[in-house]
Design a protein around this motif. Structure first.
Motif, PDB file in Angstrom:
ATOM      1  N   GLN A 284       0.841  -1.191   0.000  1.00 19.89           N
ATOM      2  CA  GLN A 284       0.000   0.000   0.000  1.00 19.89           C
ATOM      3  C   GLN A 284       0.880   1.247   0.000  1.00 19.89           C
ATOM      4  OE1 GLN A 284      -2.081  -1.300   3.618  1.00 19.89           O
ATOM      5  NE2 GLN A 284      -3.979  -1.087   2.463  1.00 19.89           N
ATOM      6  N   VAL A 285       0.523   2.195  -0.831  1.00 18.34           N
ATOM      7  CA  VAL A 285       1.301   3.414  -0.979  1.00 18.34           C
ATOM      8  C   VAL A 285       0.438   4.606  -0.593  1.00 18.34           C
ATOM      9  CG1 VAL A 285       2.676   4.811  -2.569  1.00 18.34           C
ATOM     10  CG2 VAL A 285       2.544   2.339  -2.891  1.00 18.34           C
ATOM     11  N   THR A 286       0.964   5.497   0.240  1.00 12.66           N
ATOM     12  CA  THR A 286       0.210   6.688   0.626  1.00 12.66           C
ATOM     13  C   THR A 286       0.136   7.653  -0.546  1.00 12.66           C
ATOM     14  OG1 THR A 286       2.155   7.877   1.416  1.00 12.66           O
ATOM     15  CG2 THR A 286       1.028   6.446   2.995  1.00 12.66           C
ATOM     16  N   ASP A 287      -0.819   8.580  -0.494  1.00  8.47           N
ATOM     17  CA  ASP A 287      -0.960   9.564  -1.570  1.00  8.47           C
ATOM     18  C   ASP A 287       0.310  10.399  -1.731  1.00  8.47           C
ATOM     19  OD1 ASP A 287      -3.548   8.816  -2.261  1.00  8.47           O
ATOM     20  OD2 ASP A 287      -4.450  10.128  -0.754  1.00  8.47           O
ATOM     21  N   ASP A 288       0.901  10.805  -0.623  1.00 13.76           N
ATOM     22  CA  ASP A 288       2.119  11.616  -0.688  1.00 13.76           C
ATOM     23  C   ASP A 288       3.260  10.839  -1.328  1.00 13.76           C
ATOM     24  OD1 ASP A 288       0.808  13.700   0.499  1.00 13.76           O
ATOM     25  OD2 ASP A 288       1.561  13.277   2.532  1.00 13.76           O
ATOM     26  N   GLN A 289       3.394   9.579  -0.955  1.00 16.09           N
ATOM     27  CA  GLN A 289       4.453   8.751  -1.527  1.00 16.09           C
ATOM     28  C   GLN A 289       4.238   8.560  -3.021  1.00 16.09           C
ATOM     29  OE1 GLN A 289       3.905   5.356   1.127  1.00 16.09           O
ATOM     30  NE2 GLN A 289       6.058   5.547   1.737  1.00 16.09           N
ATOM     31  N   VAL A 294       5.659   9.426  -8.678  1.00 21.29           N
ATOM     32  CA  VAL A 294       5.276   9.807 -10.039  1.00 21.29           C
ATOM     33  C   VAL A 294       6.086  11.003 -10.512  1.00 21.29           C
ATOM     34  CG1 VAL A 294       3.400  10.694 -11.465  1.00 21.29           C
ATOM     35  CG2 VAL A 294       2.957   8.854  -9.823  1.00 21.29           C
ATOM     36  N   GLU A 295       6.292  11.982  -9.626  1.00 20.09           N
ATOM     37  CA  GLU A 295       7.089  13.157  -9.985  1.00 20.09           C
ATOM     38  C   GLU A 295       8.527  12.781 -10.306  1.00 20.09           C
ATOM     39  OE1 GLU A 295       6.609  15.687  -6.636  1.00 20.09           O
ATOM     40  OE2 GLU A 295       4.677  16.521  -7.311  1.00 20.09           O
ATOM     41  N   GLU A 296       9.034  11.782  -9.603  1.00 25.21           N
ATOM     42  CA  GLU A 296      10.405  11.334  -9.843  1.00 25.21           C
ATOM     43  C   GLU A 296      10.492  10.338 -10.987  1.00 25.21           C
ATOM     44  OE1 GLU A 296      11.596   9.707  -6.153  1.00 25.21           O
ATOM     45  OE2 GLU A 296      11.911  11.650  -5.161  1.00 25.21           O
ATOM     46  N   GLU A 297       9.309   9.953 -11.515  1.00 23.76           N
ATOM     47  CA  GLU A 297       9.231   8.985 -12.607  1.00 23.76           C
ATOM     48  C   GLU A 297       9.945   7.685 -12.247  1.00 23.76           C
ATOM     49  OE1 GLU A 297      10.624  10.754 -16.173  1.00 23.76           O
ATOM     50  OE2 GLU A 297       8.971  12.181 -16.323  1.00 23.76           O
ATOM     51  N   SER A 298       9.798   7.281 -10.999  1.00 20.76           N
ATOM     52  CA  SER A 298      10.490   6.081 -10.549  1.00 20.76           C
ATOM     53  C   SER A 298       9.641   4.816 -10.475  1.00 20.76           C
ATOM     54  CB  SER A 298      11.105   6.327  -9.169  1.00 20.76           C
ATOM     55  OG  SER A 298      10.101   6.667  -8.239  1.00 20.76           O
ATOM     56  N   PRO A 299       8.294   4.889 -10.582  1.00 23.72           N
ATOM     57  CA  PRO A 299       7.533   3.643 -10.487  1.00 23.72           C
ATOM     58  C   PRO A 299       7.864   2.690 -11.631  1.00 23.72           C
ATOM     59  CG  PRO A 299       6.094   5.541 -10.225  1.00 23.72           C
ATOM     60  CD  PRO A 299       7.404   6.054 -10.717  1.00 23.72           C
ATOM     61  N   SER A 300       7.871   1.398 -11.320  1.00 23.30           N
ATOM     62  CA  SER A 300       8.029   0.371 -12.340  1.00 23.30           C
ATOM     63  C   SER A 300       6.635  -0.094 -12.711  1.00 23.30           C
ATOM     64  CB  SER A 300       8.869  -0.788 -11.791  1.00 23.30           C
ATOM     65  OG  SER A 300       8.963  -1.810 -12.759  1.00 23.30           O
ATOM     66  N   LEU A 301       6.164   0.304 -13.885  1.00 22.89           N
ATOM     67  CA  LEU A 301       4.794   0.029 -14.284  1.00 22.89           C
ATOM     68  C   LEU A 301       4.693  -1.329 -14.968  1.00 22.89           C
ATOM     69  CD1 LEU A 301       3.768   3.516 -15.694  1.00 22.89           C
ATOM     70  CD2 LEU A 301       3.509   2.627 -13.380  1.00 22.89           C
ATOM     71  N   ILE A 302       3.642  -2.063 -14.643  1.00 21.49           N
ATOM     72  CA  ILE A 302       3.384  -3.362 -15.242  1.00 21.49           C
ATOM     73  C   ILE A 302       2.055  -3.284 -15.965  1.00 21.49           C
ATOM     74  CG2 ILE A 302       3.022  -5.819 -14.805  1.00 21.49           C
ATOM     75  CD1 ILE A 302       4.620  -5.487 -12.246  1.00 21.49           C
ATOM     76  N   GLN A 303       2.041  -3.654 -17.248  1.00 21.57           N
ATOM     77  CA  GLN A 303       0.814  -3.597 -18.020  1.00 21.57           C
ATOM     78  C   GLN A 303      -0.135  -4.696 -17.568  1.00 21.57           C
ATOM     79  OE1 GLN A 303       1.713  -3.780 -22.174  1.00 21.57           O
ATOM     80  NE2 GLN A 303       2.443  -1.684 -22.274  1.00 21.57           N
ATOM     81  N   GLU A 304      -1.417  -4.331 -17.479  1.00 25.38           N
ATOM     82  CA  GLU A 304      -2.443  -5.295 -17.110  1.00 25.38           C
ATOM     83  C   GLU A 304      -3.602  -5.205 -18.083  1.00 25.38           C
ATOM     84  OE1 GLU A 304      -3.252  -4.270 -12.909  1.00 25.38           O
ATOM     85  OE2 GLU A 304      -2.880  -6.391 -12.587  1.00 25.38           O
ATOM     86  N   LEU A 305      -4.213  -6.354 -18.351  1.00 24.61           N
ATOM     87  CA  LEU A 305      -5.392  -6.387 -19.202  1.00 24.61           C
ATOM     88  C   LEU A 305      -6.613  -6.065 -18.360  1.00 24.61           C
ATOM     89  CD1 LEU A 305      -6.731  -7.041 -21.924  1.00 24.61           C
ATOM     90  CD2 LEU A 305      -6.890  -9.421 -21.169  1.00 24.61           C
ATOM     91  N   GLY A 306      -7.381  -5.073 -18.777  1.00 25.11           N
ATOM     92  CA  GLY A 306      -8.571  -4.696 -18.032  1.00 25.11           C
ATOM     93  C   GLY A 306      -9.746  -4.493 -18.964  1.00 25.11           C
ATOM     94  N   VAL A 307     -10.944  -4.696 -18.463  1.00 24.50           N
ATOM     95  CA  VAL A 307     -12.161  -4.523 -19.250  1.00 24.50           C
ATOM     96  C   VAL A 307     -13.056  -3.505 -18.561  1.00 24.50           C
ATOM     97  CG1 VAL A 307     -14.217  -5.627 -20.197  1.00 24.50           C
ATOM     98  CG2 VAL A 307     -12.063  -6.880 -20.121  1.00 24.50           C
ATOM     99  N   TYR A 308     -13.498  -2.512 -19.297  1.00 24.88           N
ATOM    100  CA  TYR A 308     -14.390  -1.495 -18.762  1.00 24.88           C
ATOM    101  C   TYR A 308     -15.700  -1.525 -19.546  1.00 24.88           C
ATOM    102  CZ  TYR A 308     -10.271   0.395 -16.442  1.00 24.88           C
ATOM    103  OH  TYR A 308      -9.158   0.542 -15.655  1.00 24.88           O
ATOM    104  N   THR A 309     -16.794  -1.354 -18.841  1.00 22.47           N
ATOM    105  CA  THR A 309     -18.110  -1.354 -19.478  1.00 22.47           C
ATOM    106  C   THR A 309     -18.777  -0.003 -19.282  1.00 22.47           C
ATOM    107  OG1 THR A 309     -18.378  -3.715 -19.021  1.00 22.47           O
ATOM    108  CG2 THR A 309     -20.360  -2.477 -19.556  1.00 22.47           C
ATOM    109  N   ILE A 310     -19.328   0.552 -20.369  1.00 27.55           N
ATOM    110  CA  ILE A 310     -20.040   1.826 -20.306  1.00 27.55           C
ATOM    111  C   ILE A 310     -21.494   1.581 -20.683  1.00 27.55           C
ATOM    112  CG2 ILE A 310     -20.209   4.168 -21.236  1.00 27.55           C
ATOM    113  CD1 ILE A 310     -17.257   4.043 -21.887  1.00 27.55           C
ATOM    114  N   PHE A 311     -22.413   1.966 -19.811  1.00 26.32           N
ATOM    115  CA  PHE A 311     -23.835   1.820 -20.081  1.00 26.32           C
ATOM    116  C   PHE A 311     -24.417   3.171 -20.505  1.00 26.32           C
ATOM    117  CE2 PHE A 311     -22.847  -1.586 -17.125  1.00 26.32           C
ATOM    118  CZ  PHE A 311     -23.496  -2.678 -17.705  1.00 26.32           C
TER     119      PHE A 311
END
Length: 333
Positions: A284-289, A294-311
């Protein structure tokens, strides 16, 4: 920001699980202890109902599925041998595919052998409409699934035990993701039929006595939980759940000999545990952290498959035109 944070927590929790279980041909690190915080206390440890990433992470340490998720050289995920030591897929003339899993000799934590029938029971239980599992559709690619859902006859599901070490699954087509998605999912983990049925009997007996409170879930007694994975429960308090390497586990065990899940309801609580050196890892990461990362561009991002539905409410005048709805959908891409 909050959505991003939640996804990050999910990825980290699952990454923690995969990292601990990834086989590298070594035994459990003798005397090594690891304390992690991936969230609050588990709310649901029945595989067919567990939806929270924290619960699923714990489940994947306690149980082992037919296949295990592994990371390949390109950084992607692939399926490797779990309880199944091999799998053969044969395309039939009618377009169906027969998958034959050969199981290695594995045991439950009470010493009883893990058999193909354990998977048959677990998958039938998942597909049974009476159980109303949110993950039942995972088995929609299995022949007979629609019949099970419409009639409640779980024997219609084409999953069978040829013998104790051979599981046969018939699919309604060829699906490259069947092994990597369905056969590694928490919802398709094996469970013991006798454990569930004994709990059902006790529940029925308790319901006959008006003054008795409703029975706890079958998994509530964590100290007595019968599992088949690399870890088993050795201790549980209101603050933590401790797992130790299972002596009955016959697979490769490359994680610590003791793993403790410390509970925290908020990212701030998790951060406090980390700063006080009570845990070695937090998901768990706090909002400040998060903002700082993100500002330091240090997160290691992992792509995930997601599905969104719009009604769309097509009764609204402005949305009656399908071209307008199409334009709106494109703008939200």
């Amino acid at each position: 920001m909050k959505i991003w944070k939640r996804c990050a927590g999910l990825v980290l929790a699952l990454a923690c699980c995969l990292g601990l279980l990834s086989g590298c041909g070594q035994e459990a690190a003798e005397g090594m202890k690891l304390s992690v915080c991936v969230g609050s206390a588990p709310q649901e440890l029945d595989p067919i109902y567990a939806t929270d990433p924290v619960d699923q992470t714990i489940l994947m340490h306690l149980y082992e599925n037919l296949m295990r998720t592994a990371v390949d050289v390109s950084g992607g995920t692939t399926a490797s041998s779990g309880v199944a030591k091999s799998v053969q897929q044969e395309e039939n003339t009618d377009g169906t595919v027969t998958c034959t899993f050969k199981l290695r000799g594995t045991k439950w934590s009470d010493g009883q052998a893990v058999t193909a029938s354990d998977f048959v029971y677990a998958w039938q239980r998942l597909a049974d409409p009476a159980n109303d599992s949110p993950y039942a559709s995972l088995l929609s690619v299995v022949v007979g699934y629609d019949t099970v859902r419409s009639t409640g006859d779980v024997t219609a599901l084409k999953v069978s035990a040829k013998n104790d070490s051979t599981l046969v699954v018939e699919l309604n087509g060829k699906y490259d993701w069947f092994l990597t998605v369905v056969c590694t999912a928490p919802a398709t983990l094996p469970v013991r039929q006798d454990v569930i049925e004994n709990w059902q009997t006790k529940t029925a007996e308790a319901s006959d006595q008006a003054e008795e409170e409703p029975a706890e879930p079958w998994w509530e007694d964590l100290s007595g939980l019968v599992t088949n994975g690399p870890y088993q429960v050795s201790g549980e308090t209101g603050e933590a759940l401790t797992l130790t390497a299972a002596q009955t586990y016959s697979g490769t065990q490359s994680g610590p000999s003791e793993l403790t899940f410390r509970y925290a309801d908020t990212p701030e609580e998790a951060q406090s545990l980390y700063e006080n050196k009570e845990v070695d890892f937090v998901a768990q990461v706090t909002d400040d952290q998060l903002t700082k990362l993100v500002e330091e561009e240090s997160p290691s991002l992992i792509q995930e498959l997601g599905v969104y539905t719009i009604f769309f409410n097509c009764q609204q005048d402005q949305l009656a035109d399908p071209q307008v709805r199409g334009a709106l959908a494109l703008s939200l891409d």
